[in-house]
Write a protein that holds these residues in place. Sequence first.
Motif, PDB file in Angstrom:
ATOM      1  N   TYR A 141       7.908   2.894   1.366  1.00  0.00           N
ATOM      2  CA  TYR A 141       7.651   3.729   0.205  1.00  0.00           C
ATOM      3  C   TYR A 141       7.132   2.852  -0.928  1.00  0.00           C
ATOM      4  O   TYR A 141       7.391   1.655  -0.976  1.00  0.00           O
ATOM      5  CB  TYR A 141       8.933   4.423  -0.255  1.00  0.00           C
TER       6      TYR A 141
ATOM      7  N   PHE B 195       6.596   2.984  -5.350  1.00  0.00           N
ATOM      8  CA  PHE B 195       7.016   3.680  -6.562  1.00  0.00           C
ATOM      9  C   PHE B 195       6.204   3.200  -7.769  1.00  0.00           C
ATOM     10  O   PHE B 195       5.803   2.042  -7.836  1.00  0.00           O
ATOM     11  CB  PHE B 195       8.496   3.379  -6.872  1.00  0.00           C
TER      12      PHE B 195
ATOM     13  N   TYR C 219       7.099   3.083 -11.857  1.00  0.00           N
ATOM     14  CA  TYR C 219       8.085   3.302 -12.894  1.00  0.00           C
ATOM     15  C   TYR C 219       7.418   3.123 -14.250  1.00  0.00           C
ATOM     16  O   TYR C 219       6.541   2.281 -14.434  1.00  0.00           O
ATOM     17  CB  TYR C 219       9.247   2.294 -12.777  1.00  0.00           C
TER      18      TYR C 219
ATOM     19  N   ARG D 175       6.442   8.725  -6.457  1.00  0.00           N
ATOM     20  CA  ARG D 175       6.806   8.024  -5.220  1.00  0.00           C
ATOM     21  C   ARG D 175       5.843   8.427  -4.121  1.00  0.00           C
ATOM     22  O   ARG D 175       5.471   9.580  -4.014  1.00  0.00           O
ATOM     23  CB  ARG D 175       8.229   8.420  -4.845  1.00  0.00           C
TER      24      ARG D 175
ATOM     25  N   PHE E  87       5.247  -0.116 -14.099  1.00  0.00           N
ATOM     26  CA  PHE E  87       5.533  -1.067 -13.032  1.00  0.00           C
ATOM     27  C   PHE E  87       5.359  -0.405 -11.675  1.00  0.00           C
ATOM     28  O   PHE E  87       5.887   0.681 -11.434  1.00  0.00           O
ATOM     29  CB  PHE E  87       6.970  -1.586 -13.133  1.00  0.00           C
TER      30      PHE E  87
ATOM     31  N   PRO F 129      10.095  -1.182  -2.221  1.00  0.00           N
ATOM     32  CA  PRO F 129      11.387  -1.527  -1.646  1.00  0.00           C
ATOM     33  C   PRO F 129      11.234  -1.983  -0.217  1.00  0.00           C
ATOM     34  O   PRO F 129      10.552  -1.349   0.583  1.00  0.00           O
ATOM     35  CB  PRO F 129      12.157  -0.212  -1.722  1.00  0.00           C
ATOM     36  N   SER F 130      11.855  -3.084   0.101  1.00  0.00           N
ATOM     37  CA  SER F 130      11.721  -3.653   1.424  1.00  0.00           C
ATOM     38  C   SER F 130      12.839  -3.183   2.341  1.00  0.00           C
ATOM     39  O   SER F 130      13.995  -3.218   1.972  1.00  0.00           O
ATOM     40  CB  SER F 130      11.761  -5.176   1.320  1.00  0.00           C
ATOM     41  N   TYR F 131      12.491  -2.740   3.507  1.00  0.00           N
ATOM     42  CA  TYR F 131      13.476  -2.370   4.504  1.00  0.00           C
ATOM     43  C   TYR F 131      14.314  -3.568   4.898  1.00  0.00           C
ATOM     44  O   TYR F 131      15.523  -3.501   5.021  1.00  0.00           O
ATOM     45  CB  TYR F 131      12.774  -1.862   5.776  1.00  0.00           C
TER      46      TYR F 131
ATOM     47  N   THR G   6      14.922  -6.577   3.537  1.00  0.00           N
ATOM     48  CA  THR G   6      15.682  -7.422   2.622  1.00  0.00           C
ATOM     49  C   THR G   6      16.477  -6.611   1.610  1.00  0.00           C
ATOM     50  O   THR G   6      17.142  -7.178   0.774  1.00  0.00           O
ATOM     51  CB  THR G   6      14.752  -8.386   1.868  1.00  0.00           C
ATOM     52  N   ASP G   7      16.415  -5.300   1.665  1.00  0.00           N
ATOM     53  CA  ASP G   7      17.167  -4.441   0.746  1.00  0.00           C
ATOM     54  C   ASP G   7      16.842  -4.707  -0.710  1.00  0.00           C
ATOM     55  O   ASP G   7      17.666  -4.479  -1.576  1.00  0.00           O
ATOM     56  CB  ASP G   7      18.678  -4.632   0.955  1.00  0.00           C
ATOM     57  N   LYS G   8      15.666  -5.206  -0.995  1.00  0.00           N
ATOM     58  CA  LYS G   8      15.315  -5.514  -2.376  1.00  0.00           C
ATOM     59  C   LYS G   8      14.146  -4.654  -2.839  1.00  0.00           C
ATOM     60  O   LYS G   8      13.259  -4.326  -2.065  1.00  0.00           O
ATOM     61  CB  LYS G   8      14.920  -6.983  -2.495  1.00  0.00           C
ATOM     62  N   LEU G   9      14.162  -4.308  -4.119  1.00  0.00           N
ATOM     63  CA  LEU G   9      13.037  -3.616  -4.731  1.00  0.00           C
ATOM     64  C   LEU G   9      12.214  -4.664  -5.457  1.00  0.00           C
ATOM     65  O   LEU G   9      12.704  -5.321  -6.364  1.00  0.00           O
ATOM     66  CB  LEU G   9      13.530  -2.545  -5.704  1.00  0.00           C
TER      67      LEU G   9
ATOM     68  N   PHE H 266       9.165  -5.737  -7.836  1.00  0.00           N
ATOM     69  CA  PHE H 266       8.357  -5.184  -8.918  1.00  0.00           C
ATOM     70  C   PHE H 266       7.109  -6.014  -9.153  1.00  0.00           C
ATOM     71  O   PHE H 266       7.123  -7.245  -9.012  1.00  0.00           O
ATOM     72  CB  PHE H 266       9.160  -5.151 -10.217  1.00  0.00           C
ATOM     73  N   GLY H 267       6.026  -5.333  -9.567  1.00  0.00           N
ATOM     74  CA  GLY H 267       4.879  -6.047 -10.095  1.00  0.00           C
ATOM     75  C   GLY H 267       5.189  -6.513 -11.509  1.00  0.00           C
ATOM     76  O   GLY H 267       6.253  -6.224 -12.064  1.00  0.00           O
ATOM     77  N   THR H 268       4.235  -7.210 -12.111  1.00  0.00           N
ATOM     78  CA  THR H 268       4.460  -7.766 -13.449  1.00  0.00           C
ATOM     79  C   THR H 268       4.205  -6.763 -14.557  1.00  0.00           C
ATOM     80  O   THR H 268       4.488  -7.037 -15.715  1.00  0.00           O
ATOM     81  CB  THR H 268       3.562  -8.994 -13.674  1.00  0.00           C
TER      82      THR H 268
END
Lengths: 113, 114
Positions: B33, B35, B37, B50, B91, B95-97, B99-102, B104-106
């Motif tokens: 996915y 996103f 923001y 999304r 932004f 989200p990575s499957y 590594t469970d981390k979201l 963000f771009g800068t």
Amino acid sequence: NAGVTQTPKFRILKIGQSMTLQCAQDMNHNYMYWYRQDPGMGLKLIYYSVGAGITDKGEVPNGYNVSRSTTEDFPLRLELAAPSQTSVYFCASSYGTAGNTIYFGEGSWLTVV
Amino acid sequence: AQTVTQSQPEMSVQEAETVTLSCTYDTSESDYYLFWYKQPPSRQMILVIRQEAYKQQNATENRFSVNFQKAAKSFSLKISDSQLGDAAMYFCAFPSYNTDKLIFGTGTRLQVFP
């Protein structure tokens, strides 16, 4: 409908002091995150948790500690505050990763002087 | 490694006009996915839209739509009929499957002029 609640919203710390940023969510989310956002920059992940009792480091974990004793709470501890930790801190939560929407708290503005 | 790149630090648009914010990403995952923001001056993070990678159709939410090009790994946000309240940092996030981390771009700072 509280969502993600962070306290305090504003805090000034002296160099070397310690403090805890509190974060609570009432959505029964498994995943919780702490991000920091420096002026004019994007968000960097400090720590995250995929469930009670489980925590893991993000991109910038040095100088911080976390714990996750309950599903609802995910406090962030700053030990020996340094000026480089002046930032806005965001707590966030989600049901899971992938397509689940991540909900953010309103942020905690921390200044270390 | 997964990365998210926003190449436009700042953009501006006239009220009622249309603006497009760019985002590219890199991943080896096939199902994911994306996103967008919005962060107004209050610093609150607000989900704008999304996109599900396995869906061909571009996501739309009122005046906000995306142009998702999976092969090119591009995920741009189009804001139509821009309003003064659209002024904010935007932004792109991924989200990575694994590594469970979201990630963000800068960010892109959008200014809206009357």
